[in-house]
Design a protein around this motif. Structure first.
Motif, PDB file in Angstrom:
ATOM      1  N   ALA A 244       0.832  -1.201   0.000  1.00 20.63           N
ATOM      2  CA  ALA A 244       0.000   0.000   0.000  1.00 20.63           C
ATOM      3  C   ALA A 244       0.867   1.252   0.000  1.00 20.63           C
ATOM      4  O   ALA A 244       0.541   2.256  -0.653  1.00 20.63           O
ATOM      5  N   HIS A 245       1.981   1.200   0.710  1.00 22.97           N
ATOM      6  CA  HIS A 245       2.896   2.342   0.734  1.00 22.97           C
ATOM      7  C   HIS A 245       3.435   2.632  -0.667  1.00 22.97           C
ATOM      8  O   HIS A 245       3.444   3.782  -1.120  1.00 22.97           O
ATOM      9  N   LEU A 246       3.882   1.594  -1.357  1.00 25.97           N
ATOM     10  CA  LEU A 246       4.430   1.789  -2.698  1.00 25.97           C
ATOM     11  C   LEU A 246       3.370   2.283  -3.677  1.00 25.97           C
ATOM     12  O   LEU A 246       3.640   3.141  -4.526  1.00 25.97           O
ATOM     13  N   ARG A 247       2.165   1.755  -3.545  1.00 25.70           N
ATOM     14  CA  ARG A 247       1.083   2.232  -4.415  1.00 25.70           C
ATOM     15  C   ARG A 247       0.750   3.694  -4.120  1.00 25.70           C
ATOM     16  O   ARG A 247       0.441   4.472  -5.035  1.00 25.70           O
ATOM     17  N   CYS A 248       0.837   4.086  -2.856  1.00 26.37           N
ATOM     18  CA  CYS A 248       0.593   5.473  -2.472  1.00 26.37           C
ATOM     19  C   CYS A 248       1.655   6.392  -3.077  1.00 26.37           C
ATOM     20  O   CYS A 248       1.342   7.478  -3.582  1.00 26.37           O
ATOM     21  N   VAL A 249       2.908   5.962  -3.049  1.00 29.36           N
ATOM     22  CA  VAL A 249       3.991   6.738  -3.674  1.00 29.36           C
ATOM     23  C   VAL A 249       3.699   6.934  -5.159  1.00 29.36           C
ATOM     24  O   VAL A 249       3.802   8.045  -5.698  1.00 29.36           O
ATOM     25  N   ALA A 250       3.329   5.853  -5.832  1.00 31.56           N
ATOM     26  CA  ALA A 250       3.043   5.932  -7.264  1.00 31.56           C
ATOM     27  C   ALA A 250       1.896   6.899  -7.551  1.00 31.56           C
ATOM     28  O   ALA A 250       1.976   7.734  -8.465  1.00 31.56           O
ATOM     29  N   GLU A 251       0.844   6.822  -6.753  1.00 32.08           N
ATOM     30  CA  GLU A 251      -0.307   7.708  -6.957  1.00 32.08           C
ATOM     31  C   GLU A 251       0.058   9.169  -6.746  1.00 32.08           C
ATOM     32  O   GLU A 251      -0.303  10.041  -7.554  1.00 32.08           O
ATOM     33  N   GLU A 252       0.773   9.456  -5.658  1.00 34.44           N
ATOM     34  CA  GLU A 252       1.107  10.836  -5.327  1.00 34.44           C
ATOM     35  C   GLU A 252       1.998  11.480  -6.380  1.00 34.44           C
ATOM     36  O   GLU A 252       1.898  12.681  -6.648  1.00 34.44           O
TER      37      GLU A 252
END
Length: 314
Positions: A244-252
């Motif tokens: 979830a952290h990595l997906r959040c980085v990608a989204e931001e």
């Protein structure tokens, strides 16, 4: 806060910072300087004020000879990139044991009273800790289930025992969540851009995170107000799974989402696999109560948004 602590926090400290050239060390140096303390960087790189290797006891003691400090901070690491395999942690494990013992000798030789050690929440043990928030009263550094895990846990266990148990030193240990933020997330951004970062599903597993500038602020609070002999959990408000952290980085940052893979494919990356299969929550109530510290970036998304804004991205 006691009168003693209030007086302590108002004074400028002469600080020897081991690991000043690292990502966390750079943030700590800036935060201490902004708080009015005088920082001397210690490390192997040319940009340090005192050049020495913590693993070389005699050279380290020669390097600090004639210097005087009030506080020594151990934020040194041998990591230059995220550890993927267990062996990637071995040099840092040694820094936590032998390197800490040598740095404590250096602290004593320079007349330091206070010793602040960087630690990690994984010192509570790798694996699934369930949904309860772990406090500092929980056992720290339990025996590892495998030789590799015991090597890592012994490093954190010994580092903390040395920091908190050395007579004549006011030892304080900060048990940080996983770091991210300026200087720490950059490598992940590059890998996401290149679509080189696969990640499995979290399946409800979460881990504590801490933005690097918030971590540095906690170090300043420990220098100024930490209670000798105490450990403090330092993390943000909302734990988050690794994926979830990595997906959040990608989204931001508007980057391609990391490629989803089954968890078993990560097994060759033994240390990363261990982290991704761990579940851990911690309570930061003690740090908030005794240090007067709270995270300015209460969630990963807050921290990433601030990082993106500082970089001039919209």
């Amino acid at each position: 806060m006691t009168t003693n602590q209030s007086h302590e926090s108002s004074q400028s400290h002469r600080v020897l910072l081991a690991g000043a050239g690292g990502v966390l060390g750079g943030h700590i140096a800036r935060a201490l300087t902004e708080a009015g303390h005088k920082v001397t960087g210690l490390g192997r790189g040319a940009r340090n004020d005192i050049r020495a290797d913590l693993m070389n006891r005699d050279a380290l003691l020669r390097a600090v000879e004639g210097h005087r400090f009030d506080t020594v901070i151990h934020a040194a690491t041998a990591l230059r990139k995220a550890p993927m395999r267990h062996r990637d942690m071995y040099a840092t494990d040694a820094l936590r044991t032998e390197g800490t013992a040598h740095l404590i000798e250096a602290a004593q030789a320079t007349g330091a009273r206070r010793f602040v050690a960087e630690s990690m929440v994984f010192g509570y043990g790798y694996g699934d800790h369930g949904t309860r928030a772990i406090t500092e009263d929980a056992p720290f550094g339990p025996r590892g289930r495998t030789p590799e895990l015991e090597r890592h846990l012994a490093g954190m266990r010994v580092k903390e025992q040395l920091a908190l148990g050395t007579a004549g030193l006011e030892g304080i240990s900060l048990r940080f969540g996983l770091f991210y933020g300026p200087g720490g997330t950059d490598a992940i951004l590059l890998m996401l851009r290149r679509r080189q970062l696969p990640v499995p599903a979290d399946h409800g597993r979460v881990l504590p995170w801490i933005e690097l500038t918030d971590a540095a602020r906690a170090v300043v609070a420990a220098v100024e107000r930490g209670r000798p002999g105490q450990a403090y959990n330092v993390a943000d408000r909302v734990p988050m799974g690794f994926g979830a952290h990595l997906r959040c980085v990608a989204e931001e940052f508007g980057l391609p989402k990391p490629l989803p893979v089954p968890l078993w494919l990560m097994r060759p990356m033994s240390y990363a696999h261990t982290m991704m299969t761990s579940a851990l929550r911690v309570s930061t109530a003690k740090a908030e109560r005794e240090l007067g510290w709270t995270p300015a970036r209460p969630t990963v998304r807050d921290g990433l948004a601030a990082m993106r804004a500082a970089a001039g991205l919209t």
